[in-house]
Design an enzyme around this catalytic site. Structure first.
Site, PDB file in Angstrom:
ATOM      1  N   HIS A   1      23.357  19.489  97.779  1.00 23.92           N
ATOM      2  CA  HIS A   1      24.271  18.497  97.187  1.00 23.92           C
ATOM      3  C   HIS A   1      23.578  17.934  95.941  1.00 23.92           C
ATOM      4  O   HIS A   1      22.339  17.892  95.885  1.00 23.92           O
ATOM      5  CB  HIS A   1      24.475  17.392  98.232  1.00 23.92           C
ATOM      6  CG  HIS A   1      25.483  16.347  97.893  1.00 23.92           C
ATOM      7  ND1 HIS A   1      25.224  15.320  97.015  1.00 23.92           N
ATOM      8  CD2 HIS A   1      26.746  16.143  98.335  1.00 23.92           C
ATOM      9  CE1 HIS A   1      26.283  14.534  96.944  1.00 23.92           C
ATOM     10  NE2 HIS A   1      27.227  15.022  97.732  1.00 23.92           N
TER      11      HIS A   1
ATOM     12  N   ASP B   1      17.525  16.482 103.784  1.00 23.95           N
ATOM     13  CA  ASP B   1      18.770  15.732 103.624  1.00 23.95           C
ATOM     14  C   ASP B   1      19.609  15.962 104.890  1.00 23.95           C
ATOM     15  O   ASP B   1      20.195  17.025 105.079  1.00 23.95           O
ATOM     16  CB  ASP B   1      19.483  16.249 102.364  1.00 23.95           C
ATOM     17  CG  ASP B   1      20.871  15.639 102.200  1.00 23.95           C
ATOM     18  OD1 ASP B   1      21.317  14.890 103.092  1.00 23.95           O
ATOM     19  OD2 ASP B   1      21.517  15.926 101.171  1.00 23.95           O
TER      20      ASP B   1
ATOM     21  N   GLN C   1      24.696  15.746 106.626  1.00 25.70           N
ATOM     22  CA  GLN C   1      25.728  16.469 107.377  1.00 25.70           C
ATOM     23  C   GLN C   1      25.231  16.874 108.760  1.00 25.70           C
ATOM     24  O   GLN C   1      25.999  17.434 109.549  1.00 25.70           O
ATOM     25  CB  GLN C   1      26.177  17.719 106.599  1.00 25.70           C
ATOM     26  CG  GLN C   1      26.781  17.425 105.234  1.00 25.70           C
ATOM     27  CD  GLN C   1      28.156  16.770 105.327  1.00 25.70           C
ATOM     28  OE1 GLN C   1      28.807  16.767 106.383  1.00 25.70           O
ATOM     29  NE2 GLN C   1      28.604  16.188 104.227  1.00 25.70           N
TER      30      GLN C   1
ATOM     31  N   LYS D   1      29.218   8.925 107.233  1.00 25.59           N
ATOM     32  CA  LYS D   1      29.603  10.234 107.797  1.00 25.59           C
ATOM     33  C   LYS D   1      29.387  10.256 109.308  1.00 25.59           C
ATOM     34  O   LYS D   1      29.711  11.224 109.984  1.00 25.59           O
ATOM     35  CB  LYS D   1      28.806  11.352 107.125  1.00 25.59           C
ATOM     36  CG  LYS D   1      29.100  11.481 105.624  1.00 25.59           C
ATOM     37  CD  LYS D   1      28.399  12.645 105.007  1.00 25.59           C
ATOM     38  CE  LYS D   1      28.234  12.528 103.508  1.00 25.59           C
ATOM     39  NZ  LYS D   1      29.431  12.733 102.731  1.00 25.59           N
TER      40      LYS D   1
ATOM     41  N   CYS E   1      30.353  18.331  94.939  1.00 27.57           N
ATOM     42  CA  CYS E   1      29.029  17.870  94.473  1.00 27.57           C
ATOM     43  C   CYS E   1      27.974  18.956  94.673  1.00 27.57           C
ATOM     44  O   CYS E   1      26.837  18.668  95.085  1.00 27.57           O
ATOM     45  CB  CYS E   1      28.597  16.581  95.169  1.00 27.57           C
ATOM     46  SG  CYS E   1      29.691  15.212  94.902  1.00 27.57           S
TER      47      CYS E   1
HETATM   48  N1  PLP Z   1      23.868  15.105 100.790  1.00 27.88           N
HETATM   49  C1  PLP Z   1      24.879  15.745 101.367  1.00 27.88           C
HETATM   50  C2  PLP Z   1      24.621  17.082 102.016  1.00 27.88           C
HETATM   51  C3  PLP Z   1      26.158  15.193 101.394  1.00 27.88           C
HETATM   52  O1  PLP Z   1      27.168  15.847 101.976  1.00 27.88           O
HETATM   53  C4  PLP Z   1      26.357  13.924 100.777  1.00 27.88           C
HETATM   54  C5  PLP Z   1      27.709  13.328 100.733  1.00 27.88           C
HETATM   55  O2  PLP Z   1      28.703  14.029 100.616  1.00 27.88           O
HETATM   56  C6  PLP Z   1      25.268  13.281 100.194  1.00 27.88           C
HETATM   57  C7  PLP Z   1      24.040  13.906 100.213  1.00 27.88           C
HETATM   58  C8  PLP Z   1      25.402  11.949  99.547  1.00 27.88           C
HETATM   59  O3  PLP Z   1      25.691  10.975 100.501  1.00 27.88           O
HETATM   60  P1  PLP Z   1      26.013   9.468 100.052  1.00 27.88           P
HETATM   61  O4  PLP Z   1      27.031   9.582  98.955  1.00 27.88           O
HETATM   62  O5  PLP Z   1      26.539   8.838 101.264  1.00 27.88           O
HETATM   63  O6  PLP Z   1      24.766   8.871  99.567  1.00 27.88           O
END
Ligand code: PLP
Length: 414
Positions: A131, A208, A211, A234, A372
């Protein structure tokens, strides 16, 4: 139409669970809502909504400042959320920095750990499936330090190319940043094995878990990484909540990222003595109500049972994948056997946004676009995909409704 699989022994009554989510009862465009955008953000059950409501109705106050009763209650609830989340992740609470989500958590590592340490010639290793939140902070660090970004490639089925990843872990690599679960492909990466290899080579690992935390039975301590980031919205919690877990020795060695109240022990114009970790990374008034809600969300997920959640979502995923494969002209992105309930797809001749718009007219919410993850879509050579992402409160009937809506959209666009 495939038969609905039987519910495994001991599993919750999913129809009753679904009734905990008031938003799922609404209609969209005159049709019952089918919410398949859970990887974007999850819906909130009544215990979470009630916990936030009760906070504002009964004990709203700032944390860690006031000695009065409301201040004490608010602080206990906020710290209670930290303790719950720590238990959920299987890490010590005093190694868990509360923050507003994964994006903040990853930037905290970038600015506090990487920026002061990396130098020209060092390499930051990231995977193709990250992401943007796990790419852009490292690019910013690279720009300021002269370090380079190296990309670990994936295979056509959407799994990591593990041989290439191992080969990429050379002596210049100081940090590996990797998604536990891909938000586009659903791929579950073997983070435990990867972190073991990285550790052997002295590479610091940042995982990270955005998910992963909502869907997997998670044991962060067992993964053996150095940093692990999660985001509350999430996980059925409120937006603007999340956390970074880091090994204590790393947290202690890192300077604060943001300065202000709460992160200090003593301030004078001659200098400031910072608070101990994790508080030295928590400047300013936090999202107290949000964390009260996140504490309730964690309790809720644990009461359902994470193994039951995972089994339920896998059953829904199998159903969805099987039905989708029968639709003419469908291409699915991410076909590894070990994946979470996220299905990115395209239908030949139809643009992802057109498909998502027609699905919305039928009450079906999916995400369309680049999720993203521009570099990942560049790999597949497509400008956008549709993504159906499931949660335990979805149903097999919704899978059927989604497929019927997709067939209708396909007929209109074809
Ligand atoms: N990393 C992953 C794999 C994600 O799916 C997301 C959100 O879609 C993020 C990071 C960013 O999360 P946040 O916008 O809640 O900080």
């Amino acid at each position: 139409m495939s038969p609905t699989p039987p519910t495994p022994a001991g599993a919750p009554d999913w129809a009753r669970v679904r009734a905990d989510f008031p938003l799922l009862m609404r209609e969209v465009n005159g049709k019952p809502l089918v919410y398949f955008d859970n990887a974007n953000t999850a819906q909130k059950p009544l215990p979470v909504i009630d916990a936030v409501d009760a906070f504002y109705r009964r004990y709203n106050a700032n944390v860690s400042r006031a000695v009065h009763a409301l201040g004490t209650e608010a602080t206990e609830a906020y710290e209670g959320a930290r303790a719950r989340l720590a238990r959920f992740l299987n890490v010590p609470g005093d190694e868990l920095v509360l923050c507003n989500g994964t994006t903040f958590a990853l930037n905290l590592v970038a600015y506090s750990w990487a920026l002061p340490r990396l130098q020209a010639g060092d390499v930051i290793l990231v995977s193709r499936m990250e992401h943007h939140a796990n790419i852009v902070p490292w690019q910013l660090v690279a720009q300021r330090t002269g370090a380079h970004i190296r990309v670990a490639e994936i295979l056509p089925d959407g799994s990591l190319d593990l041989d290439a990843l191992n080969a990429a872990m050379t002596g210049e690599v100081k940090l590996l940043a990797l998604a536990h679960v891909s938000n586009v492909l659903g791929t579950v990466n073997p983070v435990r094995e990867i972190c073991r290899e990285a550790r052997r080579r002295g590479i610091v690992t940042v995982i990270d878990g955005s998910q992963a935390a909502p869907h997997l039975t998670l044991d962060v301590a067992a993964i053996g990484c150095d940093f692990y980031a999660v985001t509350g919205h999430k996980m059925c919690g409120p937006t603007g909540t999340g956390a970074l877990w880091a090994r204590r020795e790393l947290l202690e060695a890192m300077p604060p990222f943001i300065g202000g109240g709460e992160m200090i022990k003593q301030v004078s114009f001659d200098g400031t003595v910072f608070n101990d970790a994790p508080h030295k990374f928590e400047a300013g008034t936090p999202n107290i109500a949000g964390f009260v809600g996140l504490g309730a969300a964690v309790d809720y997920l644990e009461t359902l049972g994470r193994e039951h959640i995972a089994a339920r979502e896998q059953a829904l995923l199998a159903h969805l994948t099987e039905e989708l494969q029968r639709v003419d002209g469908v291409r699915i992105f991410g076909t590894t056997p070990h994946k979470a309930a996220v299905v990115s797809f395209l239908v030949e001749g139809a643009h992802a946004h057109d498909l998502a718009t027609l699905l919305d007219l039928e009450g079906v919410a999916v995400r369309s676009g680049q999720h993203c993850a521009h570099p990942l879509l560049q790999y597949f050579g497509v400008a956008a995909t549709c993504r159906a992402s499931l949660a335990f409160y979805n149903t097999h009937q919704e899978v059927e409704a989604f497929i019927a809506a997709l067939q209708k959209a396909r007929a209109l666009l074809g």
